[in-house]
Design an enzyme around this catalytic site. Structure first.
Site, PDB file in Angstrom:
ATOM      1  N   HIS A  54       0.974  -1.293   0.006  1.00 31.66           N
ATOM      2  CA  HIS A  54       0.016   0.065   0.008  1.00 31.66           C
ATOM      3  C   HIS A  54       0.896   1.283  -0.118  1.00 31.66           C
ATOM      4  O   HIS A  54       0.717   2.092  -0.646  1.00 31.66           O
ATOM      5  CB  HIS A  54      -0.971   0.066   1.179  1.00 31.66           C
ATOM      6  CG  HIS A  54      -1.769   1.173   1.344  1.00 31.66           C
ATOM      7  ND1 HIS A  54      -3.076   1.181   0.723  1.00 31.66           N
ATOM      8  CD2 HIS A  54      -1.564   2.251   1.890  1.00 31.66           C
ATOM      9  CE1 HIS A  54      -3.726   2.163   0.785  1.00 31.66           C
ATOM     10  NE2 HIS A  54      -2.754   3.081   1.712  1.00 31.66           N
ATOM     11  N   SER A  83      -8.297   4.657  -2.556  1.00 33.67           N
ATOM     12  CA  SER A  83      -9.256   3.406  -2.056  1.00 33.67           C
ATOM     13  C   SER A  83      -9.198   3.396  -0.641  1.00 33.67           C
ATOM     14  O   SER A  83      -8.194   3.610  -0.009  1.00 33.67           O
ATOM     15  CB  SER A  83      -8.549   2.049  -2.871  1.00 33.67           C
ATOM     16  OG  SER A  83      -7.293   1.762  -2.224  1.00 33.67           O
ATOM     17  N   HIS A  84     -10.182   2.707  -0.184  1.00 30.61           N
ATOM     18  CA  HIS A  84     -10.113   2.322   0.997  1.00 30.61           C
ATOM     19  C   HIS A  84     -11.140   0.909   1.270  1.00 30.61           C
ATOM     20  O   HIS A  84     -11.893   0.761   2.072  1.00 30.61           O
ATOM     21  CB  HIS A  84     -10.839   3.238   2.078  1.00 30.61           C
ATOM     22  CG  HIS A  84     -10.065   3.595   3.589  1.00 30.61           C
ATOM     23  ND1 HIS A  84     -10.487   3.531   4.583  1.00 30.61           N
ATOM     24  CD2 HIS A  84      -8.669   3.459   3.725  1.00 30.61           C
ATOM     25  CE1 HIS A  84      -9.376   3.754   5.551  1.00 30.61           C
ATOM     26  NE2 HIS A  84      -8.450   3.687   4.904  1.00 30.61           N
ATOM     27  N   ASN A  85     -10.549  -0.019   0.186  1.00 31.42           N
ATOM     28  CA  ASN A  85     -11.473  -1.110  -0.090  1.00 31.42           C
ATOM     29  C   ASN A  85     -11.478  -2.145   1.051  1.00 31.42           C
ATOM     30  O   ASN A  85     -12.615  -2.575   1.584  1.00 31.42           O
ATOM     31  CB  ASN A  85     -10.883  -1.883  -1.279  1.00 31.42           C
ATOM     32  CG  ASN A  85     -10.999  -0.908  -2.613  1.00 31.42           C
ATOM     33  OD1 ASN A  85     -11.648   0.026  -2.582  1.00 31.42           O
ATOM     34  ND2 ASN A  85     -10.055  -1.181  -3.413  1.00 31.42           N
ATOM     35  N   ARG A 103      -7.714  14.793   4.279  1.00 36.36           N
ATOM     36  CA  ARG A 103      -6.331  15.244   4.612  1.00 36.36           C
ATOM     37  C   ARG A 103      -5.286  15.515   3.568  1.00 36.36           C
ATOM     38  O   ARG A 103      -4.359  16.375   3.694  1.00 36.36           O
ATOM     39  CB  ARG A 103      -6.035  14.316   5.829  1.00 36.36           C
ATOM     40  CG  ARG A 103      -6.712  14.648   7.350  1.00 36.36           C
ATOM     41  CD  ARG A 103      -5.859  14.061   8.275  1.00 36.36           C
ATOM     42  NE  ARG A 103      -5.645  12.433   8.236  1.00 36.36           N
ATOM     43  CZ  ARG A 103      -6.575  11.477   8.184  1.00 36.36           C
ATOM     44  NH1 ARG A 103      -7.850  11.904   8.538  1.00 36.36           N
ATOM     45  NH2 ARG A 103      -6.392  10.270   7.961  1.00 36.36           N
ATOM     46  N   ASP A 104      -5.240  14.531   2.514  1.00 33.05           N
ATOM     47  CA  ASP A 104      -4.269  14.709   1.535  1.00 33.05           C
ATOM     48  C   ASP A 104      -4.475  15.892   0.845  1.00 33.05           C
ATOM     49  O   ASP A 104      -3.534  16.574   0.641  1.00 33.05           O
ATOM     50  CB  ASP A 104      -4.589  13.632   0.535  1.00 33.05           C
ATOM     51  CG  ASP A 104      -3.706  12.510   1.053  1.00 33.05           C
ATOM     52  OD1 ASP A 104      -2.713  12.210   1.515  1.00 33.05           O
ATOM     53  OD2 ASP A 104      -3.885  11.089   0.467  1.00 33.05           O
ATOM     54  N   ASP A 115      -0.123  15.214   6.255  1.00 30.87           N
ATOM     55  CA  ASP A 115      -0.993  14.328   6.902  1.00 30.87           C
ATOM     56  C   ASP A 115      -0.781  12.975   7.479  1.00 30.87           C
ATOM     57  O   ASP A 115       0.120  12.315   6.925  1.00 30.87           O
ATOM     58  CB  ASP A 115      -2.339  14.203   5.992  1.00 30.87           C
ATOM     59  CG  ASP A 115      -2.262  13.142   4.973  1.00 30.87           C
ATOM     60  OD1 ASP A 115      -1.241  13.494   4.176  1.00 30.87           O
ATOM     61  OD2 ASP A 115      -2.925  12.115   5.115  1.00 30.87           O
ATOM     62  N   GLU A 174      -2.693   3.988  13.035  1.00 28.17           N
ATOM     63  CA  GLU A 174      -3.490   4.817  12.060  1.00 28.17           C
ATOM     64  C   GLU A 174      -4.339   5.685  12.496  1.00 28.17           C
ATOM     65  O   GLU A 174      -5.502   5.726  11.917  1.00 28.17           O
ATOM     66  CB  GLU A 174      -3.724   4.180  10.825  1.00 28.17           C
ATOM     67  CG  GLU A 174      -2.349   3.402  10.278  1.00 28.17           C
ATOM     68  CD  GLU A 174      -2.730   2.491   9.004  1.00 28.17           C
ATOM     69  OE1 GLU A 174      -3.998   2.512   8.521  1.00 28.17           O
ATOM     70  OE2 GLU A 174      -1.765   1.975   8.228  1.00 28.17           O
ATOM     71  N   GLY A 190      -2.567   9.487  -7.923  1.00 26.84           N
ATOM     72  CA  GLY A 190      -3.880   8.665  -7.724  1.00 26.84           C
ATOM     73  C   GLY A 190      -3.205   7.346  -6.828  1.00 26.84           C
ATOM     74  O   GLY A 190      -2.433   7.687  -6.044  1.00 26.84           O
ATOM     75  N   SER A 244      -4.681  -0.090  -5.719  1.00 26.33           N
ATOM     76  CA  SER A 244      -5.094  -1.137  -4.546  1.00 26.33           C
ATOM     77  C   SER A 244      -5.113  -2.624  -5.248  1.00 26.33           C
ATOM     78  O   SER A 244      -5.859  -2.707  -6.178  1.00 26.33           O
ATOM     79  CB  SER A 244      -6.428  -0.796  -4.466  1.00 26.33           C
ATOM     80  OG  SER A 244      -7.059  -1.723  -3.467  1.00 26.33           O
TER      81      SER A 244
END
Lengths: 231, 781
Positions: free
Chosen positions: B77, B127-129, B149-150, B302, B346, B571, B574
């Site tokens: 990741h 993504s936060h899959n 935050r990015d 961040d 995190e 981008g 994932s």
């Protein structure tokens, strides 16, 4: 005419409310939750949002903000105050308006263009509307179901203090389960108005479902001018 | 706040202070003396050769804290170790002309483009899959929080979000668990931040059953001179951690969750999902904007995936010196956290800033105003080491670049999957298709109520699309459009798209079709396309077939962008979106951003008045392979995706933008899933205005040159097409803009029915009933 807009931590529609005031010809004055100073404004808007995160009961913490220490007595003395969405919740928590706002009956946050009927045009914020006029403005909340005991509801209706009702759908339902389809109410004096829908999102061509929200801001500017003329 | 799992809640002991050092602290000095102790590198997700490589870099065994840092930063990741060898395709396909529009390119927290009048816009999709499958509400919520935050860390005010979502079968019981939680999480977080949600996608396909895709996009705006970067420079400058306290949530999120395939037999992974507090983030946004306005921030980053490990190593690596951090100064909400856990946590809603010593007081006064906790935890140093101490003892001493940027690079084997020949040979031509008008009408009604084409307001009404008061267009219109400059109306349009079925049939073409559709959607709304972001969702990179799909997709997007002259600004990749051996369809979601000098001139997608002329723009071919019709009516996937014609897309886009600019358009709607039939139905339903279509007889020809039959004309999914309605009085002026665009007037708006001459007539209310029935029937109203 100077209209104050309070910013609590977590207020979201404060910039929008200030823009609506300017769009309609007023001067917007930022008010900070931590200051016990209303800066001499002619009226105050408590905007939408999630004050302090609203992790407790919506508006339950905001009512204890220093700015409320000066706002509550001023409102009781006749200063016009408009509470929109979270601002309405703050007004009920502060006991400037009766009743309470609870979780929507369908348990979801809901953002829709809602149709309302105006029932009271004698408040400081609604004189530019007609009784019976139907307006379409944005409704967006998770906890917008207006509730009160029957006695309070009867009194509100009896005294003409229901300012707006939702136009129910074909099955007779309103967007959040509010008792008697009540969307907004006022106090005895008519200077404090609270409603769940957002008139500040319906003041500019191209940004929002209509221009039907402008009446709130033109009404209060007129009211402030009349008050100034009398003084 | 809604949450479904007490276990993931932070400790109630919010006032906890830093812990005392444990008796057996693994220091650098101890590590040098004890080379042979057992180290849990495998449990932390590292491979044997990666562990050996760490020992080589620092010339001893790592301490447990160093091991933790490397394990999260070298995860798939964070390190892009399987994908980065292919990233050179971006650079190779970016011309100098494209670079001119880029103020900040790939590699920073988000790319930034110049939209004119001194305004810069930053946008990115991520993504936060995996977290969203494990814990839908918090997984989706923190996905929104992370991308916001990015955007904040670039110096911008976030101005809009959108969420491309993909789920398994609408009727599968697990979709009942996953979808409502994800939607509530996206809404719960974004609504509380006060960011309008202006678009996105809701797609259903069985391939996503065990791997829903939650992609989150955010757009931010700032003045060009206010751009901030993530780098730590200036010896003696302070390193400040501010925002929420650090807790035990999300430990190992990037390594354990995001970088491995789920096994049904494994332990529950909920503790690796972060927990969000959108109120804290809203306050952090306003606080950061005040800090930027006061010019007290030198560098900013961040804290997201890999937490403090990432922020410290990236800031130091991007700068020109080293960094020294006292980890015991980090405010904790769980006093029992070990140093390596603090480095891996995190916990959300945290930022790190680099601040000059003489601006420290002003910085602290601003964070105080917002009741944001801020702590100086270190400073920028001379030299080239990242040194982290715990109560005075050195527990990390590494070259920051080795952690942040010099992770492993894999040249994974790739090969075109053997099944593709058979799949490509099995086209839709053999499928039974209706000929009679009534049968075509019945299939249109089936399609308009099918999961991918039905009304999505059950989802999108849970998102605030109006907050900030700048939304000029949002779902279900073709693109989300927001105003940036309140004086001039200058603003941006954004659309995301991807048809995973097309990418499955041919990933190069499928990825270009995603790009083409997003480009077309933005142009249809009236904005000139300017830049691209992408979220590349794929199966396991250890599968050569998946790696081939991945490379083909990147190549497709990169070469397509070069042709269209719009750069990729950033981008996310994932991998490991698969269940057992079965990968999802390759799903390269492409987001395109366009600019408009005045967003009040945007084109809307629905017919509004009677008597407007309806035009079909573009070339229609017989292209039903992989179509929504084949998927819904025949549950069929095979053949080859529609032809990509980027020159035609460009000509179409130019005409659509010019028509909007000239104020000629009553409605413009792109043609995609379901073809002309669905585009017409949607344009009618938007405002309840019907249409009569009498010009279908010659909209196109098939490969043999035969005139297309009405069914094919209605349901083919040829690209580079749009439906446009113009008031009769504007027709001549409009047609003059179409010199390079094939076009045909096919009918007129009006009435309360959609009538296809000679085939069928259907009331708009009948369409609406079929369209709006589907989602409430499954999830309740």
């Amino acid at each position: 005419m100077r209209i104050g807009v309070v910013t609590f931590p977590g207020s979201l529609d404060d910039r929008d409310a200030a823009r609506a005031v300017r769009e309609c010809g007023g001067e917007s004055v930022p008010l900070w939750h931590g200051d016990d100073d209303l800066r001499g404004v002619d009226a105050v808007i408590l905007p939408g949002g999630f004050s302090y995160g609203d992790y407790l009961r919506c508006g339950a913490i905001a009512r204890f903000a220093p700015v409320m220490d000066v706002l509550v007595p001023a409102a009781q003395g006749g200063l016009p105050v408009l509470g929109i969405c979270n601002g309405f919740q703050v007004l009920t928590e502060s006991h400037l308006l009766p009743g309470a706002l609870i979780r929507n009956d369908h348990r979801k946050f809901n953002c829709v263009d809602s149709r309302l009927v105006v029932e009271n045009t004698s408040t400081a914020w609604t004189s530019d509307y007609e009784v019976g006029q139907e307006i379409t403005i944005v409704l967006k909340n998770g906890e917008g179901g207006f509730v009160a005991d029957d006695e309070t509801l009867d009194r509100l209706e009896g005294e003409g203090r229901v300012v707006f009702r939702y136009v129910p759908d074909a099955e007779g339902r309103n967007p959040n389960g509010s008792y008697r389809h009540i969307a907004g109410i006022t106090n005895e004096r008519g200077n404090v108005v609270g409603l769940m829908p957002h008139p500040e999102h319906a003041v500019e061509e191209g940004y929002g479902p209509s221009l039907d929200g402008r009446g709130f801001f033109t009404s209060i500017l007129k009211h402030a001018l009349e008050t100034a003329a009398k003084a | 706040m809604t949450t479904t799992d007490e276990q993931t809640q932070p400790s109630a002991d919010a006032q906890a202070t830093a812990a005392a050092p444990p008796a057996s602290l693994d220091t650098v000095e101890l590590a040098a003396r004890t080379p042979d102790v057992y180290q849990p590198w495998s449990e932390l997700g590292l491979k044997g050769d990666e562990y050996a490589s760490i020992r080589g870099i620092i010339d001893r065994r790592p301490t447990i804290a160093e091991l933790a840092m490397y394990s999260v930063m070298w995860s798939e990741h964070c390190s892009y170790k399987s994908s980065k060898v292919h990233f050179k395709l971006w650079g190779e396909n970016t011309t100098d002309e494209m670079r001119e529009k880029l103020l900040v390119g790939i590699g920073e927290n988000a790319g930034v483009v110049d939209i004119g009048d001194g305004w810069a816009v930053t946008f990115k999709v991520e993504s936060h899959n995996h977290p969203s499958y494990v814990e839908p509400y918090q997984g989706a919520a923190t996905g929104v929080g992370g991308i916001v935050r990015d955007i904040m860390s670039m110096g911008a005010r976030p101005i809009a979000v959108m969420d491309p979502l993909r789920f398994g079968n609408l009727h599968h019981p697990d979709t009942q668990r996953v979808l409502p939680g994800i939607v509530a999480g996206v809404g719960g977080y974004g609504n509380c931040l006060g960011l309008p949600n202006i678009g996105g996608e809701v797609v259903f396909d069985d391939c996503y059953q065990g791997n829903p895709l939650v992609n989150a996009l955010c757009v931010g705006a700032m003045r060009v001179e206010d751009i901030h970067l993530a780098k730590a420079t200036g010896v003696g400058n302070k390193v400040i951690l501010f925002g929420a306290k650090t807790g035990g949530d999300g430990i190992g999120g990037v390594s354990v969750l995001a970088s491995e395939t789920f096994d049904s037999g494994g332990p529950a992974k909920r503790p690796a999902v972060q927990v969000g507090d959108p109120f804290a983030e809203k306050v952090l946004i306003e606080c950061c904007l005040d800090l930027y306005a006061a010019h007290v921030v030198d560098g900013i980053q961040d804290l997201g995936g890999a937490g403090l490990s990432c922020a410290t190593s990236e800031l130091a690596s991007n700068g020109d010196g080293g960094m020294r951090v006292a980890l015991d100064l980090v405010p904790l909400r769980d006093a029992s956290l070990q140093p390596h856990e603090i480095l891996m946590s995190e916990s959300q809603e945290r930022m790190m800033a680099i601040v000059e010593p003489d601006k420290l007081d002003e910085f602290m006064a601003i964070t105080d105003k917002w009741d944001v906790e801020a702590t100086v935890i270190g400073e920028v140093t001379d030299g080239d080491r990242l040194v982290i101490t715990w109560h005075g003892e050195v527990i990390v001493d590494v070259p920051p670049r080795s952690v942040a940027h010099d992770g492993p690079t894999y040249h994974r084997p790739l090969s075109r999957p053997a099944y593709l020949d058979a799949l490509n040979a099995d086209g839709a031509a053999a499928l039974a298709r209706p000929e009679m008008g009534e049968d075509i009408k019945a299939q249109l009604l089936t399609l308009i109520g099918s999961p991918n084409l039905c009304d999505k307001s059950w989802v999108t009404d849970q998102y605030d699309r109006y907050v900030l008061g700048n939304t000029a267009l949002s779902q279900p219109d073709d693109a989300g459009v927001v105003r940036v400059d309140e004086e001039t109306g200058r603003g941006v349009a954004v659309a995301t798209d991807c048809n995973g079925r097309f990418a499955k049939l041919d990933p190069y073409t499928g990825a270009q079709l995603a790009l083409a559709e997003a480009y077309r959607n933005v142009a249809t709304a009236g904005a000139a396309p300017l830049a691209v972001t992408d979220c590349l969702n794929f199966g396991s990179p250890e599968d050569p077939g998946v790696m081939w799909q991945f490379r083909e997709s990147i190549r497709g997007i990169a070469e397509g962008c070069k042709f269209l002259g719009i750069p990729v600004t950033g981008g996310n990749v994932s991998f490991y979106n698969q269940t057992g051996d079965v990968a999802i369809h390759p799903t390269p979601v492409v987001g395109v951003l366009g600019v408009m000098p005045d967003v009040s001139k945007r084109s809307r997608s629905g017919f509004r008045t009677d008597g407007a002329h309806i035009y079909l723009l573009g070339t229609t071919r017989a292209e039903l392979d992989g179509s929504e019709w084949a998927h819904v009516i025949h549950k069929h996937l095979g053949g080859l995706p529609p032809v990509v014609d980027l020159a035609a897309e460009q000509a179409l886009g130019t005409a659509l933008v010019a028509a909007a600019e000239a104020g000629l358009v009553e409605a413009a709607h792109d043609l995609s899933e379901g073809g002309l039939a669905i585009a017409l139905a949607e344009a009618c339903m938007r405002h309840g205005v019907g249409a009569t279509i009498d010009g279908l007889d010659q909209v196109g020809v098939d490969a043999e040159g035969n005139i297309l039959d009405a069914f094919t004309a209605l349901f083919s999914e040829s690209s580079a097409r749009a439906l446009v309605a113009v008031p009769a009085g504007n027709a001549a002026q409009f047609e003059a803009l179409l010199v390079e665009v094939p076009h045909r007037r096919i009918g007129a708006t009006g009435g309360r029915d959609l009538e296809i001459a000679g085939l069928f007539s259907l009331s708009v209310s009948e369409l609406e009933s079929a369209h709006t029935f589907t989602m409430p029937a499954v999830f309740g109203s």
